[in-house]
Scaffold this motif. Structure first.
Motif, PDB file in Angstrom:
ATOM      1  N   PRO A  41       4.715  11.054  -7.897  1.00 23.87           N
ATOM      2  CA  PRO A  41       5.569  10.522  -8.957  1.00 23.87           C
ATOM      3  C   PRO A  41       6.492   9.448  -8.417  1.00 23.87           C
ATOM      4  CG  PRO A  41       6.434  12.600  -8.163  1.00 23.87           C
ATOM      5  CD  PRO A  41       5.118  12.382  -7.458  1.00 23.87           C
ATOM      6  N   GLU A  42       6.978   8.610  -9.297  1.00 21.05           N
ATOM      7  CA  GLU A  42       7.920   7.576  -8.903  1.00 21.05           C
ATOM      8  C   GLU A  42       9.221   8.195  -8.400  1.00 21.05           C
ATOM      9  OE1 GLU A  42       8.169   3.982  -8.787  1.00 21.05           O
ATOM     10  OE2 GLU A  42       6.117   4.542  -8.431  1.00 21.05           O
ATOM     11  N   ALA A  43       9.650   9.273  -9.062  1.00 21.34           N
ATOM     12  CA  ALA A  43      10.885   9.932  -8.651  1.00 21.34           C
ATOM     13  C   ALA A  43      10.627  10.782  -7.420  1.00 21.34           C
ATOM     14  CB  ALA A  43      11.406  10.790  -9.791  1.00 21.34           C
ATOM     15  N   GLY A  44      11.709  11.139  -6.733  1.00 16.01           N
ATOM     16  CA  GLY A  44      11.565  11.995  -5.565  1.00 16.01           C
ATOM     17  C   GLY A  44      11.547  11.196  -4.289  1.00 16.01           C
ATOM     18  N   PRO A  45      11.709  11.883  -3.158  1.00 17.95           N
ATOM     19  CA  PRO A  45      11.775  11.198  -1.863  1.00 17.95           C
ATOM     20  C   PRO A  45      10.446  10.577  -1.466  1.00 17.95           C
ATOM     21  CG  PRO A  45      11.637  13.567  -1.554  1.00 17.95           C
ATOM     22  CD  PRO A  45      11.810  13.349  -3.017  1.00 17.95           C
ATOM     23  N   ARG A  46      10.498   9.340  -1.014  1.00 18.00           N
ATOM     24  CA  ARG A  46       9.293   8.659  -0.536  1.00 18.00           C
ATOM     25  C   ARG A  46       9.260   8.709   0.982  1.00 18.00           C
ATOM     26  NH1 ARG A  46       9.905   2.954  -3.775  1.00 18.00           N
ATOM     27  NH2 ARG A  46       9.919   3.779  -5.914  1.00 18.00           N
ATOM     28  N   LEU A  47       8.103   8.410   1.499  1.00 23.45           N
ATOM     29  CA  LEU A  47       7.979   8.228   2.938  1.00 23.45           C
ATOM     30  C   LEU A  47       8.796   7.011   3.349  1.00 23.45           C
ATOM     31  CD1 LEU A  47       4.150   8.858   3.157  1.00 23.45           C
ATOM     32  CD2 LEU A  47       5.868  10.195   4.395  1.00 23.45           C
ATOM     33  N   PRO A  48       9.474   7.063   4.481  1.00 28.23           N
ATOM     34  CA  PRO A  48      10.279   5.923   4.931  1.00 28.23           C
ATOM     35  C   PRO A  48       9.451   4.642   5.017  1.00 28.23           C
ATOM     36  CG  PRO A  48      10.790   7.857   6.237  1.00 28.23           C
ATOM     37  CD  PRO A  48       9.609   8.227   5.386  1.00 28.23           C
ATOM     38  N   GLY A  49       9.989   3.566   4.458  1.00 25.85           N
ATOM     39  CA  GLY A  49       9.330   2.272   4.540  1.00 25.85           C
ATOM     40  C   GLY A  49       8.163   2.076   3.598  1.00 25.85           C
ATOM     41  N   VAL A  50       7.926   3.033   2.704  1.00 22.46           N
ATOM     42  CA  VAL A  50       6.796   2.939   1.770  1.00 22.46           C
ATOM     43  C   VAL A  50       7.330   2.665   0.372  1.00 22.46           C
ATOM     44  CG1 VAL A  50       4.846   4.161   0.731  1.00 22.46           C
ATOM     45  CG2 VAL A  50       5.361   4.456   3.163  1.00 22.46           C
ATOM     46  N   GLY A  51       6.897   1.554  -0.225  1.00 27.01           N
ATOM     47  CA  GLY A  51       7.347   1.166  -1.549  1.00 27.01           C
ATOM     48  C   GLY A  51       6.557   1.818  -2.661  1.00 27.01           C
ATOM     49  N   SER A  52       6.947   1.534  -3.891  1.00 23.14           N
ATOM     50  CA  SER A  52       6.376   2.207  -5.059  1.00 23.14           C
ATOM     51  C   SER A  52       4.889   1.905  -5.242  1.00 23.14           C
ATOM     52  CB  SER A  52       7.138   1.799  -6.323  1.00 23.14           C
ATOM     53  OG  SER A  52       7.071   0.397  -6.531  1.00 23.14           O
ATOM     54  N   ARG A  53       4.448   0.737  -4.841  1.00 21.16           N
ATOM     55  CA  ARG A  53       3.050   0.365  -5.086  1.00 21.16           C
ATOM     56  C   ARG A  53       2.091   1.289  -4.352  1.00 21.16           C
ATOM     57  NH1 ARG A  53       0.106  -5.431  -3.735  1.00 21.16           N
ATOM     58  NH2 ARG A  53      -1.764  -5.081  -4.991  1.00 21.16           N
ATOM     59  N   ILE A  54       2.321   1.511  -3.081  1.00 21.71           N
ATOM     60  CA  ILE A  54       1.440   2.402  -2.314  1.00 21.71           C
ATOM     61  C   ILE A  54       1.814   3.863  -2.536  1.00 21.71           C
ATOM     62  CG2 ILE A  54       0.765   3.083   0.024  1.00 21.71           C
ATOM     63  CD1 ILE A  54       0.722   0.212   0.818  1.00 21.71           C
ATOM     64  N   TRP A  55       3.096   4.126  -2.780  1.00 16.78           N
ATOM     65  CA  TRP A  55       3.509   5.504  -3.015  1.00 16.78           C
ATOM     66  C   TRP A  55       2.740   6.125  -4.184  1.00 16.78           C
ATOM     67  CZ3 TRP A  55       5.249   9.361  -0.573  1.00 16.78           C
ATOM     68  CH2 TRP A  55       5.838  10.456  -1.227  1.00 16.78           C
ATOM     69  N   LYS A  56       2.396   5.322  -5.174  1.00 13.95           N
ATOM     70  CA  LYS A  56       1.631   5.817  -6.317  1.00 13.95           C
ATOM     71  C   LYS A  56       0.249   6.317  -5.897  1.00 13.95           C
ATOM     72  CE  LYS A  56       3.830   2.666  -9.635  1.00 13.95           C
ATOM     73  NZ  LYS A  56       3.612   1.503 -10.529  1.00 13.95           N
ATOM     74  N   ARG A  57      -0.223   5.869  -4.748  1.00 13.05           N
ATOM     75  CA  ARG A  57      -1.556   6.264  -4.276  1.00 13.05           C
ATOM     76  C   ARG A  57      -1.539   7.581  -3.508  1.00 13.05           C
ATOM     77  NH1 ARG A  57      -4.427   4.102  -7.561  1.00 13.05           N
ATOM     78  NH2 ARG A  57      -2.453   4.479  -8.581  1.00 13.05           N
ATOM     79  N   VAL A  58      -0.354   8.100  -3.220  1.00 13.26           N
ATOM     80  CA  VAL A  58      -0.239   9.328  -2.431  1.00 13.26           C
ATOM     81  C   VAL A  58      -0.249  10.533  -3.365  1.00 13.26           C
ATOM     82  CG1 VAL A  58       1.188  10.632  -0.814  1.00 13.26           C
ATOM     83  CG2 VAL A  58       1.051   8.139  -0.625  1.00 13.26           C
ATOM     84  N   PRO A  59      -1.194  11.464  -3.206  1.00 16.17           N
ATOM     85  CA  PRO A  59      -1.245  12.640  -4.082  1.00 16.17           C
ATOM     86  C   PRO A  59       0.041  13.452  -4.012  1.00 16.17           C
ATOM     87  CG  PRO A  59      -3.282  12.415  -2.841  1.00 16.17           C
ATOM     88  CD  PRO A  59      -2.316  11.424  -2.257  1.00 16.17           C
ATOM     89  N   ALA A  60       0.438  13.997  -5.135  1.00 18.27           N
ATOM     90  CA  ALA A  60       1.691  14.742  -5.210  1.00 18.27           C
ATOM     91  C   ALA A  60       1.686  15.983  -4.331  1.00 18.27           C
ATOM     92  CB  ALA A  60       1.974  15.125  -6.664  1.00 18.27           C
ATOM     93  N   ASP A  61       0.492  16.516  -4.018  1.00 21.00           N
ATOM     94  CA  ASP A  61       0.436  17.740  -3.218  1.00 21.00           C
ATOM     95  C   ASP A  61       0.338  17.485  -1.718  1.00 21.00           C
ATOM     96  OD1 ASP A  61      -2.133  16.767  -3.208  1.00 21.00           O
ATOM     97  OD2 ASP A  61      -3.079  18.596  -3.979  1.00 21.00           O
ATOM     98  N   SER A  62       0.389  16.238  -1.298  1.00 17.36           N
ATOM     99  CA  SER A  62       0.339  15.929   0.137  1.00 17.36           C
ATOM    100  C   SER A  62       1.661  16.304   0.804  1.00 17.36           C
ATOM    101  CB  SER A  62       0.057  14.448   0.374  1.00 17.36           C
ATOM    102  OG  SER A  62      -1.243  14.111  -0.036  1.00 17.36           O
ATOM    103  N   ARG A  63       1.580  17.063   1.894  1.00 17.98           N
ATOM    104  CA  ARG A  63       2.777  17.478   2.620  1.00 17.98           C
ATOM    105  C   ARG A  63       2.733  17.047   4.082  1.00 17.98           C
ATOM    106  NH1 ARG A  63       5.945  20.477  -0.446  1.00 17.98           N
ATOM    107  NH2 ARG A  63       7.200  21.123   1.356  1.00 17.98           N
ATOM    108  N   GLN A  64       1.718  16.288   4.442  1.00 19.60           N
ATOM    109  CA  GLN A  64       1.621  15.679   5.765  1.00 19.60           C
ATOM    110  C   GLN A  64       1.142  14.244   5.592  1.00 19.60           C
ATOM    111  OE1 GLN A  64      -1.075  18.389   7.803  1.00 19.60           O
ATOM    112  NE2 GLN A  64       0.626  19.218   9.005  1.00 19.60           N
ATOM    113  N   ALA A  65       1.743  13.342   6.347  1.00 22.73           N
ATOM    114  CA  ALA A  65       1.363  11.931   6.246  1.00 22.73           C
ATOM    115  C   ALA A  65       1.433  11.260   7.611  1.00 22.73           C
ATOM    116  CB  ALA A  65       2.271  11.195   5.262  1.00 22.73           C
ATOM    117  N   VAL A  66       0.391  10.512   7.923  1.00 20.95           N
ATOM    118  CA  VAL A  66       0.365   9.647   9.099  1.00 20.95           C
ATOM    119  C   VAL A  66       0.617   8.244   8.582  1.00 20.95           C
ATOM    120  CG1 VAL A  66      -1.010   8.777  11.027  1.00 20.95           C
ATOM    121  CG2 VAL A  66      -1.297  11.149  10.258  1.00 20.95           C
TER     122      VAL A  66
END
Length: 237
Positions: A41-66
């Motif tokens: 979702p647009e709301a909520g904490p994003r990964l540091p340095g990641v903007g809304s355009r790519i953040w939309k591509r991250v599944p809401a259930d992901s709890r690990q990110a490289v």
């Protein structure tokens, strides 16, 4: 010279480059989610340095990110940071110097363009020419399959000791060296996280051996790990 994911050289199936198998086939890119689940979702904490355009591509259930922070869109230098979501915050769990495509990054990856694709992609399968170091991801050990990409004594002979397939134009649940390309060969593919060899790749992302061991032992399928990658400018857009 031999084959190895991400460096240079003509190869077999989807291999090209001294970095081993080269990118060969379709590409998710910015227009495709990392997984088939609901998107972040647009709301909520994003990964540091990641903007809304790519953040939309991250599944809401992901709890690990490289996250692969490329220095510049035309640079092969980058930094890989492992994050884990604790409660609602993303916590840094590791960081390593890294390399990406020798010509930098692209939002429209094609075979042999020597650039890594910008986007968010799931991480589901691993393997290598060395035995399983304790991977939580399904791990395919096959000395012959991975060793065949390099020649004995070649400077890239150990590139594929450990690999994690980036789910860019590939089938999930199959070995990293499966060269099926659902979106077509011309769009590139065969893109992995693997051991660093000190310079740019054909499209893969490389980290030191210690980093690969940590990633393999940490990334958990139950936490739906993803890789978010690109040059810092486009990552933050």
């Amino acid at each position: 010279m031999a084959l190895a994911c991400g460096v240079l050289l003509a190869g077999t199936a989807a291999c090209t480059g001294a970095d081993g198998h080269t990118s060969r086939a379709g590409a998710p890119g910015l227009n495709n989610p990392a997984a088939s689940g609901s998107l972040g979702p647009e709301a909520g904490p994003r990964l540091p340095g990641v903007g809304s355009r790519i953040w939309k591509r991250v599944p809401a259930d992901s709890r690990q990110a490289v996250v692969v922070y490329g220095d510049d869109r035309d640079s092969a230098e980058s930094t890989v940071v492992l994050y884990e979501k604790q409660d609602t915050a993303w916590k840094r769990a590791g960081s390593w110097p890294a390399h990406n495509g020798r010509l930098g990054w692209t939002t429209d990856h094609h075979m042999d363009d020597e650039r890594s694709p910008v986007g968010a992609f799931s991480l589901t399968d691993a393997g290598g020419s060395l035995k399983d170091p304790g991977s939580r991801l399904p791990y395919w050990y096959d000395d012959n399959a991975f060793a065949s990409m390099t020649e004995e004594g070649d400077e890239h002979a150990h590139d594929f000791d450990y690999v994690i397939a980036i789910d860019y134009n590939r089938l999930k649940g199959v070995p990293p060296f499966d060269w099926s390309r659902p979106q077509g060969v011309e769009k590139g593919g065969g893109i992995w996280l693997h051991l660093d060899h000190g310079d740019g790749t054909s499209a893969c992302v490389t980290v030191p051996e210690s980093g690969m061991r940590t990633l393999l032992r940490t990334l958990d399928p139950r936490l739906h790990p993803v890789v978010v990658m690109g040059d810092r400018e486009r990552l933050s857009a």
